[in-house]
Design an enzyme around this catalytic site. Structure first.
Site, mmCIF file in Angstrom:
data_model
loop_
_atom_site.group_PDB
_atom_site.id
_atom_site.type_symbol
_atom_site.label_atom_id
_atom_site.label_comp_id
_atom_site.label_asym_id
_atom_site.label_seq_id
_atom_site.Cartn_x
_atom_site.Cartn_y
_atom_site.Cartn_z
ATOM 1 N N ASP A 49 0.834 -1.204 0.000
ATOM 2 C CA ASP A 49 0.000 0.000 0.000
ATOM 3 C C ASP A 49 0.870 1.255 0.000
ATOM 4 O O ASP A 49 0.375 2.378 -0.117
ATOM 5 C CB ASP A 49 -1.010 -0.011 1.161
ATOM 6 C CG ASP A 49 -0.348 -0.103 2.518
ATOM 7 O OD1 ASP A 49 0.887 -0.247 2.579
ATOM 8 O OD2 ASP A 49 -1.072 -0.037 3.538
ATOM 9 N N SER A 50 2.206 1.067 0.048
ATOM 10 C CA SER A 50 3.128 2.181 -0.173
ATOM 11 C C SER A 50 2.888 2.787 -1.552
ATOM 12 O O SER A 50 3.301 3.908 -1.818
ATOM 13 C CB SER A 50 4.584 1.707 -0.044
ATOM 14 O OG SER A 50 4.800 0.548 -0.816
ATOM 15 N N ASP A 88 -1.261 -6.026 -0.550
ATOM 16 C CA ASP A 88 -1.624 -5.463 0.755
ATOM 17 C C ASP A 88 -3.117 -5.192 0.869
ATOM 18 O O ASP A 88 -3.722 -4.659 -0.070
ATOM 19 C CB ASP A 88 -0.911 -4.106 0.930
ATOM 20 C CG ASP A 88 0.271 -4.180 1.866
ATOM 21 O OD1 ASP A 88 0.373 -5.140 2.646
ATOM 22 O OD2 ASP A 88 1.101 -3.245 1.819
ATOM 23 N N LYS A 118 -1.477 -9.377 2.465
ATOM 24 C CA LYS A 118 -0.741 -8.977 3.671
ATOM 25 C C LYS A 118 -1.586 -7.977 4.443
ATOM 26 O O LYS A 118 -2.303 -7.168 3.843
ATOM 27 C CB LYS A 118 0.609 -8.336 3.301
ATOM 28 C CG LYS A 118 1.379 -7.805 4.535
ATOM 29 C CD LYS A 118 2.817 -7.450 4.209
ATOM 30 C CE LYS A 118 3.021 -6.088 3.605
ATOM 31 N NZ LYS A 118 2.572 -4.944 4.425
ATOM 32 N N GLU A 120 -1.455 -5.506 8.339
ATOM 33 C CA GLU A 120 -0.605 -5.023 9.431
ATOM 34 C C GLU A 120 -1.230 -5.299 10.792
ATOM 35 O O GLU A 120 -2.433 -5.092 10.983
ATOM 36 C CB GLU A 120 -0.376 -3.507 9.275
ATOM 37 C CG GLU A 120 0.399 -3.155 8.021
ATOM 38 C CD GLU A 120 0.714 -1.664 7.908
ATOM 39 O OE1 GLU A 120 0.463 -0.905 8.870
ATOM 40 O OE2 GLU A 120 1.210 -1.270 6.841
ATOM 41 N N GLU A 187 9.226 -4.761 10.339
ATOM 42 C CA GLU A 187 9.683 -3.454 9.848
ATOM 43 C C GLU A 187 10.122 -2.547 11.001
ATOM 44 O O GLU A 187 9.448 -2.460 12.036
ATOM 45 C CB GLU A 187 8.549 -2.757 9.071
ATOM 46 C CG GLU A 187 8.946 -1.350 8.596
ATOM 47 C CD GLU A 187 8.010 -0.754 7.549
ATOM 48 O OE1 GLU A 187 7.020 -1.406 7.159
ATOM 49 O OE2 GLU A 187 8.302 0.389 7.119
HETATM 50 O O1 KIV Z 1 3.546 -1.182 1.615
HETATM 51 C C1 KIV Z 1 4.709 -1.610 1.584
HETATM 52 O O2 KIV Z 1 5.492 -1.297 0.672
HETATM 53 C C2 KIV Z 1 5.144 -2.487 2.663
HETATM 54 C C3 KIV Z 1 6.591 -2.866 2.707
HETATM 55 C C4 KIV Z 1 7.416 -1.705 3.042
HETATM 56 C C5 KIV Z 1 6.852 -4.022 3.584
HETATM 57 O O3 KIV Z 1 4.361 -2.876 3.476
#
Ligand code: KIV
Length: 277
Positions: A49-50, A88, A118, A120, A187
């Site tokens: 989600d970055s 994500d 994924k 969090e 992280e």
């Molecule tokens: O969203 C993302 O890019 C991440 C990574 C930094 C692990 O969760």
């Protein structure tokens, strides 16, 4: 166990079994061309989600939506054949209940064809992880510095500097493992804590700002190739300087357009030569 070097798509289960063998190579990817370039070099591509910050210019990952993640997940799946693709779940799509988490994970997998999702959180998200895994969708956990919580946490804070923090990290790691996740991103923690967690749990740990002893490593692709225009975190190593390459190319193009050297004879079509189309 080494991961296959063929075109066979790597499953989440293969990643799980790679614990303790050759380090697992992971990068984020958000687009078709970048996925094509990375696919043969990595074991796992994370549609993180970055993307909300890196490609869409949001201040935090809270700018990501389920639709955004699905669109980028589809592009990365089209651009890859070998890597295990993990997408994500964005903030707001899974925290409320196990039912919400299952519905979002199901939608992401059905609409992208990705191998896993994924999310969090550790202890607080164990129910959500277990419920998704129960439906047959593999889940990657994510503990330590949680980008979706930076506003709540008052910034990007490294975890594991107090005894209480360390105990929380261990509890989170064990909760994610116990809920059935196939791997765990750690992280922004103290190096020793990430190494100790890696020894303690049975699923592979993927470090980012964590420890070289993790079972694998991940970086944000734009940070790794030197495309990020803002300051990059200490844990990033820039393996290329694409900022410089792109701005130099743009400068050259602008000057050639202005002095009419582009387009040249090789870039235009003549009436006589039919083989150049
Ligand atoms: O969203 C993302 O890019 C991440 C990574 C930094 C692990 O969760």
């Amino acid at each position: 166990m080494d991961l296959p070097s063929t075109d066979t798509r790597i499953s989440a289960e293969l990643i799980r079994r790679a614990k303790g063998s050759t380090p697992i190579v992971c990068l984020t990817a958000y687009t078709y061309p970048v996925a094509r370039l990375l696919d043969s070099h990595v074991d796992l591509l994370l549609v993180g989600d970055s993307v909300a910050m890196v490609l869409h210019g949001h201040a935090t990952t809270l700018g990501a939506s389920l639709e955004m993640m699905i669109a980028h997940g589809q592009a990365v799946m089209r651009g890859s054949a070998r890597a295990c693709v993990v997408v994500d779940l964005p903030a707001g799509s899974y925290e409320d209940s196990a039912e919400q988490a299952v519905a979002s994970a199901r939608r992401v997998v059905d609409e992208t064809g990705c191998q896993a999702v994924k999310l969090e959180g550790g202890v607080a998200m164990a129910r959500q992880i277990a419920a998704i895994v129960e439906t047959g969708i593999p889940v990657m956990g994510h503990i330590g510095l949680l980008p979706q919580s930076v506003e709540k946490d008052g910034g990007y804070k490294i975890k594991g500097r107090t005894d209480e923090n360390v105990a929380d990290l261990f509890a989170d790691a064990l909760a994610v493992e116990g809920a059935g996740a196939f791997s765990l991103v750690i992280e922004g923690t103290i190096e020793r804590v990430a190494a100790d967690i890696t020894r303690r749990i049975s699923i592979p740990t993927i470090g980012i700002g964590a420890s070289g002893d993790c079972d694998g490593q991940i970086l944000v692709i734009d940070d790794m190739v030197g495309l990020t225009v803002d300051r990059v975190p200490k844990f990033v190593k820039e393996y290329a300087d694409l900022r410089q390459v792109i701005s130099h190319a743009a400068e050259l193009y602008a000057s050639e357009v202005r002095n009419r050297t582009f387009p040249g004879p090789a870039h235009v079509f003549s009436a006589t030569n039919r083989s150049d189309a």
